[in-house]
Design a protein around this motif. Structure first.
Motif, PDB file in Angstrom:
ATOM      1  N   VAL A   1      64.827 -22.031  56.927  1.00  0.00           N
ATOM      2  CA  VAL A   1      63.978 -21.408  57.624  1.00  0.00           C
ATOM      3  C   VAL A   1      64.105 -21.207  58.972  1.00  0.00           C
TER       4      VAL A   1
ATOM      5  N   LEU B   1      57.072 -21.213  57.856  1.00  0.00           N
ATOM      6  CA  LEU B   1      56.590 -20.397  57.027  1.00  0.00           C
ATOM      7  C   LEU B   1      55.211 -19.579  57.039  1.00  0.00           C
ATOM      8  N   THR B   2      55.258 -18.499  56.550  1.00  0.00           N
ATOM      9  CA  THR B   2      53.867 -17.683  56.647  1.00  0.00           C
ATOM     10  C   THR B   2      52.784 -18.332  55.646  1.00  0.00           C
ATOM     11  N   GLN B   3      51.551 -18.084  55.925  1.00  0.00           N
ATOM     12  CA  GLN B   3      50.575 -18.136  55.126  1.00  0.00           C
ATOM     13  C   GLN B   3      50.789 -18.076  53.525  1.00  0.00           C
ATOM     14  N   LYS B   4      51.257 -16.859  53.580  1.00  0.00           N
ATOM     15  CA  LYS B   4      51.582 -16.374  52.149  1.00  0.00           C
ATOM     16  C   LYS B   4      52.434 -17.114  51.257  1.00  0.00           C
ATOM     17  N   GLU B   5      53.508 -17.637  52.120  1.00  0.00           N
ATOM     18  CA  GLU B   5      54.528 -18.506  51.676  1.00  0.00           C
ATOM     19  C   GLU B   5      53.995 -19.965  51.219  1.00  0.00           C
TER      20      GLU B   5
ATOM     21  N   GLU C   1      51.845 -19.720  47.935  1.00  0.00           N
ATOM     22  CA  GLU C   1      52.685 -19.602  46.857  1.00  0.00           C
ATOM     23  C   GLU C   1      53.225 -21.064  46.500  1.00  0.00           C
ATOM     24  N   ARG C   2      53.594 -21.726  47.419  1.00  0.00           N
ATOM     25  CA  ARG C   2      54.263 -23.014  47.271  1.00  0.00           C
ATOM     26  C   ARG C   2      53.186 -23.945  46.784  1.00  0.00           C
TER      27      ARG C   2
ATOM     28  N   ARG D   1      53.895 -22.686  61.574  1.00  0.00           N
ATOM     29  CA  ARG D   1      53.677 -21.606  60.420  1.00  0.00           C
ATOM     30  C   ARG D   1      53.330 -20.726  61.173  1.00  0.00           C
ATOM     31  N   SER D   2      53.860 -19.263  60.899  1.00  0.00           N
ATOM     32  CA  SER D   2      53.896 -18.028  61.338  1.00  0.00           C
ATOM     33  C   SER D   2      53.900 -18.219  62.923  1.00  0.00           C
TER      34      SER D   2
ATOM     35  N   ASP E   1      59.815 -27.008  52.322  1.00  0.00           N
ATOM     36  CA  ASP E   1      60.133 -26.035  53.391  1.00  0.00           C
ATOM     37  C   ASP E   1      59.460 -25.571  54.504  1.00  0.00           C
ATOM     38  N   ASP E   2      58.220 -26.586  54.626  1.00  0.00           N
ATOM     39  CA  ASP E   2      57.575 -26.464  55.938  1.00  0.00           C
ATOM     40  C   ASP E   2      58.428 -26.728  56.986  1.00  0.00           C
TER      41      ASP E   2
END
Length: 781
Positions: free
Chosen positions: A14, A20-24, A27-28, A116-117, A131-132
């Motif tokens: 990453v 990661l984005t908030q969407k990702e 999803e996790r 994040r983002s 993946d954070d």
């Protein structure tokens, strides 16, 4: 030991600065790729119920009850009520303590920083997803396995996993294990394995890393229980068959055997110890102290050497730069720019770096291509800047192995005044080119003494606890601060950076009070030296450099504002960061031990005389002198009720040790007195033809009198509440013979023949008990 986790896993990296984005993240979370919650420190309520009810003694009680039910004498089941009340009280107090611990644990659970983002966020560890990108800094404990994506040069302590405490330097692409500590530097790390998939979970090291806390109290009680486990059932069976062969009455044999076995069980002693410790946890919670292991309360009460760091314990850790002192060929501007450049290049978050950043907030924007972060072992940090050479800042003794005498004299002069002295040095080439640096100047940093420090150290001195200061700072600086805090003999200091590896640490520990320039490994070695000299050692600390010593000590105390590493290994966490909370912990431990010593003797009287009587009446052609129901008022009025109140009474005397010996000093004389009176009553009863009901009634009366005499002895010094309590209990015991005699299978005491026996014997109880006790004390001494 080289730990690898990712070499067989294809990790899709990453962007470390975006994360990661908030969407990702969402999803996790939906996929279940989320970090498991931290394992609770306390046992579950279900486990508390099970551990308090499914005990050997409870099993014996239930078995005895089944046999009594067979006889049809249901009133003799009253002993089950006492056992049930003891169990219920133990469960209630432990659940109460659990809730206090869980509530305070929430306050101390460390959060984790993630990217994040493109933004830095602080989240709960349980909210981390696979993946954070974790932002790890010095003092953090890694909560998930990961791979280094970006770093200013970090060093990691993997001793929790490998047992090897050497710092491990990590570079781009290296793996980092969950459970390890960041010693120095900072890095952006991608979480590759979380929760049950992490390395530490797979190895199940969580249980291994729990420090075994030595408890003389629990050890002594377990010794008693272990002995009783081997003798109660065999003795009970022998007595039953002996009584049955003599009388042929199976019901009478069962009731006599039941009375003997019930008497041998010190019901409530183990539970009362747990209750006393649980009450201690609740009391300390009121003072904002988190107790992570209940037996540690006892351990701290036995401590006779308290080791502590200077920063954060003697001082409050609010460091501030007071002076910038350039050499004649340098300027204030060069020093300020250079130190700012180092701080912003490394972005360390230790107290000294934060103080320097506050004093010099302007980033000059120098480009660094080589960076070495600060570590407690190295005691300096630095960076190489494009076109400007290398700058180093740290402890003068470590930056310059051979300091110029003039510079050494200057550093010593400032250190004697209590300042922390840092030097700034410059090299034209790379940091590690082997060439000696040139001094640019010095920075003076001051710290503030904690307001409560003097009173706290004075209290520990009065209580016979010796103070030792173990610090990474200059020994003269530490000695000066310790003298300000009025720590005894704090002028006796040593510079541990000048100590050879083969030095006898036991001799150092015996001679010096202040230890300066101590490395983490030396701190651990000093703790071991005190322990080898026979001391019980407590260690306080707030930094990652204290972790090894905290783990090695008998009892460890951390400040809540300290690093994750210290709070995770400590037995106590001072949530308000007030060092004087240690006084409450010491007092609470002493209260627990002293009061359990008091009441344990009350419980063991019945155990000892029951064992002796069982052996005697196995061979004597006479029924056992008690019925089960007759023991209930003795157990309740002379032991159960008063012991609960005595166990929570303030009692802060110094701990002398020898728990079992002290308990037996009161229990054994009382038990011998009871046995003596029962034998005399049996012989005189046969002489004047008393019935079994009459002799057993006299036995209950005399046994109660002996137990009340012991209660009065162990309850001293009295306060008004204890006087009233004992008076009411004695009154209830006397009234029981008049108004509840029939229920408890007691004969009327207003009988001339009976009075001829029990009146003179009652008069003799007090002097006879103290005669046996004095004789035994002198004999054992």
């Amino acid at each position: 030991m080289d730990l690898k986790i990712n070499n067989e896993i294809n990790v899709e990296k990453v962007d470390p600065h975006v994360g990661l984005t908030q969407k990702e993240v969402s999803e996790r979370v939906l996929e279940g790729r989320k970090n498991n919650p931290l394992k609770p420190m306390t046992r579950s309520i279900k486990r508390i119920f099970a551990d308090n009810t499914l005990t050997l003694f409870n099993l014996i009680n239930v078995t005895i009850a089944c046999f009594i039910i067979y006889t049809g004498s249901y009133k003799n089941l009253l002993f089950l009520g006492v056992a049930l009340c003891n169990t219920a009280m133990g469960i209630f107090q432990e659940i109460r303590a659990k809730r206090q611990i869980d509530k305070l644990t929430i306050l101390t659970q460390s959060k984790i920083k993630v990217i994040r983002s493109g933004n830095e966020e602080q989240i709960e560890q349980s909210d981390l997803v696979q993946d954070d990108v974790m932002l790890l800094e010095a003092g953090d404990q890694v909560c998930a396995d990961g791979i280094v994506l970006d770093t200013a040069g970090i060093e990691v302590d993997e001793s929790q996993l490998t047992g090897e405490a050497d710092a491990v330097r990590k570079v781009l692409g290296d793996d980092i294990m969950s459970g390890s500590f960041i010693i120095s530097g900072r890095a952006l790390v991608q979480a590759t394995a979380i929760g049950e998939e992490s390395f530490i979970s797979k190895l199940s090291l969580e249980a291994k890393q729990e420090k075994t806390v030595y408890s003389e109290l629990l050890r002594s009680i377990k010794t008693i229980i272990k002995i009783l486990t081997f003798i109660i059932i065999p003795l009970g069976l022998i007595l039953f068959f002996s009584q049955l062969s003599k009388s042929g009455d199976i019901n009478a044999s069962i009731l006599g055997t039941a009375a003997a076995m019930i008497g041998m069980i010190p019901e409530g002693l183990v539970l009362l110890t747990s209750i006393a410790l649980a009450v201690g946890v609740v009391n300390l919670a009121k003072h904002r102290v988190l107790v992570k292991t209940m037996p540690a309360i006892e351990t701290l009460a036995r401590v006779d050497v308290l080791c502590l760091d200077k920063t954060g314990t003697i001082t409050n850790g609010n460091l501030h730069v007071t002076d910038v002192l350039p050499e004649s060929y340098s300027t204030d501007l060069e020093m300020e720019e250079a130190v700012s450049a180092i701080i912003y290049a490394l972005n360390d978050n230790n107290a000294t770096s934060l103080a320097l950043k506050k004093a010099f907030p302007n980033n000059p924007g120098w480009e660094a291509h080589t960076k070495i972060p600060f570590s407690s072992e190295r005691k300096w940090s630095g960076a190489t800047f494009s076109g400007r050479g290398s700058y180093i800042i740290g402890a003068p003794e470590f930056v310059f192995k051979d300091m110029h005498p003039k510079h050494a004299e200057r550093v010593n002069a400032f250190s004697e005044k209590g300042y922390r002295v840092l030097c700034l040095a410059k090299k034209e080439g790379e940091l590690n080119d082997g060439k000696a640096p040139k001094l640019v100047g010095h920075f003076l940093i001051a710290d503030e003494l904690r307001a409560e420090a003097k009173d706290t150290f004075r209290y520990f001195k009065d209580q016979g606890v010796s103070i030792r200061v173990i610090s990474g700072d200059n020994p003269m600086t530490v000695s000066n601060v310790a003298m300000q805090a009025e720590i005894e003999n704090s002028d006796r200091y040593v510079d541990m950076s000048r100590i050879a590896e083969n030095t006898d640490f036991k001799e150092l520990a015996d001679h010096y009070v202040v230890f300066g320039r101590v490395t983490p490994h030396q701190k651990k070695a000093l703790i071991q030296a005190f322990q080898q000299a026979g001391h019980t050692v407590a260690m306080t600390g707030d930094g990652v450099n204290d972790v090894l010593a905290l783990k090695e000590s008998n009892c460890s105390i951390a400040m809540a504002e300290g690093s994750d590493a210290t709070t995770s290994v400590a037995d106590f966490v001072l949530l308000d960061n007030q060092f004087d909370s240690m006084i409450h912990v010491l007092k609470e431990g002493r209260r627990v031990i002293n009061n359990i010593e008091r009441v344990a003797s009350l419980y063991l009287i019945k155990t000892i005389y029951s064992v002796i009587l069982t052996i005697i009446f196995t061979f004597v052609n006479s029924p056992y002198p008690f019925q089960p129901i007759q023991l209930s008022p003795i157990s309740s009025l002379t032991v159960g009720i008063p012991s609960f109140f005595l166990a929570i009474k303030p009692n802060y005397k110094r701990i002398q040790g020898e728990f079992l010996k002290k308990v037996l000093h009161n229990a054994f004389p009382a038990a011998l007195a009871v046995v003596s009176y029962i034998i005399v009553t049996m012989l005189l009863g046969q002489l004047i033809h008393l019935t079994f009901a009459q002799t057993s009634t006299i036995n209950v009366l005399l046994t109660g009198a002996v137990c009340f005499t012991t209660l009065i002895t162990v309850a001293k010094p009295f306060d008004f509440k204890i006087k009233v309590l004992i008076t009411l209990l004695m009154a209830a015991f006397v009234l029981l013979f008049s108004f509840a005699g029939q229920f408890f299978s007691l004969a009327p005491v207003w009988n001339v023949n009976m009075a001829m026996i029990y009146i003179p014997l009652l008069i003799s109880v007090y002097p006879y008990f103290h005669f046996i006790r004095a004789f035994m004390l002198r004999f054992f001494k």
